[in-house]
Design an enzyme around this catalytic site. Sequence first.
Site, PDB file in Angstrom:
ATOM      1  CB  CYS A   1      63.458  33.302  29.273  1.00 31.57           C
ATOM      2  SG  CYS A   1      64.139  32.327  30.626  1.00 31.57           S
TER       3      CYS A   1
ATOM      4  CD  GLU B   1      48.552  50.022  27.369  1.00 33.84           C
ATOM      5  OE1 GLU B   1      49.505  50.123  26.696  1.00 33.84           O
ATOM      6  OE2 GLU B   1      48.126  49.207  28.054  1.00 33.84           O
TER       7      GLU B   1
HETATM    8 ZN    ZN Z   1      63.439  33.722  32.397  1.00 32.30          ZN
END
Ligand code: ZN
Length: 262
Positions: free
Chosen positions: A247, A150
Amino acid sequence: MLQVQQCCFPGEPRITDRLNGVGSQHGAMAARGRRSGPNGRPRAAGETAPLDTTPPVTVRSGMHEGVAGWIEVISGVMFSGKSEELMRRVRRAVLARKRVQVFKSSLDNRYGIDAIASHDGGRIQAEPIQSALELMEKVRPDTEVVAVDEVQFLDDDIVDAANALADRGVRVILAGTDMDFRGRPFGPIPALLAIAEKVDKLHAICVRCGELATRNQRLINGKPAPAEGPTIQVGGLESYEARCRRCHEVPSEAHAQTSLLE
Ligand code: ZN
Ligand code: ADP
C-alpha cells in the site's frame, strides 16, 4: 589487569578522542612496559618478573569498571511503538535504581522539546540534543543508562558516540525509524543496526489494509508525497501514516504534477 577500552583505526579522528582526550596509545604503551623486562628489553627465559606494585592501568573514560555496556536499537515504522518501548525500558531501568539520562533529537518538537511522547499519550522528560557531540557533552560520567529517541535525525557521529558509551560500560538504548518516506534507509540507523548487540524491529498496522506496516507514508494535503521531496521536512504541512509494502506509494514528481490535473 590492563584494560584498553577504546580503539581507533589509524589516522581516523574519533569523536571520542575529541571529547575524552584519551586514545589507545597510552594503554598500548603501558602494556608494552609490563610485558618487557628491565630497561624495556624482552625478558629472558626463566627470568621472573619483579613484584609489580603499581596500580592497574585502566584506560577508560567512564566509571563503570568491569561492567560491560551494550547497544540496543529499537527501529521500525512510525506508530510501531518505538517510543512506547523506549519509555518502558527507561521506566524499568529507573525501577532498578540505575542512573538514567533520556535524550531526543531537537528536530522532533511535536510534543515540546523537553519530552518524549508516544502516540498513545505516554510521556517522559527528555533533554533535547542537536548532535552526537552534544549528546557526549551532556552524558554525565556516572550515568549507567542512556536512551535516545528519534535517533534517525542525528548525524553519523552517533555511531562512534554509542560505541564509546557502550565501551565504557553504559547501556545505550536508541530508538528511531529505519526508513525514510521513500522506503530508503534513514541516516545513521543502518550503521547502528549493524553495531548493536540487540535489535528490535517493530511493526505498525497498515491503515489501508490491516496487514503489518513497515513503511512511512508521507502525505501532503492527503495525497502521497513525491519522492523528490526533502528527507527531513521540519515544520512542513505533511502528515504520515503507517502502511505495508503493497500500500506504500511514492510517486515521482512528474506523476504528482499530472495528478493535479485529474
Ligand atoms: Zn497495506
Ligand atoms: P513510534 O514511536 O514507533 O512512532 P509510538 O510509541 O509513538 O510509536 O506509538 C505507538 C502507538 O500508536 C500504538 O500503541 C497505538 O496506540 C498507536 N497507533 C496509531 N496508529 C497506529 C497504527 N497504524 N498501527 C499501530 N499503532 C498505531
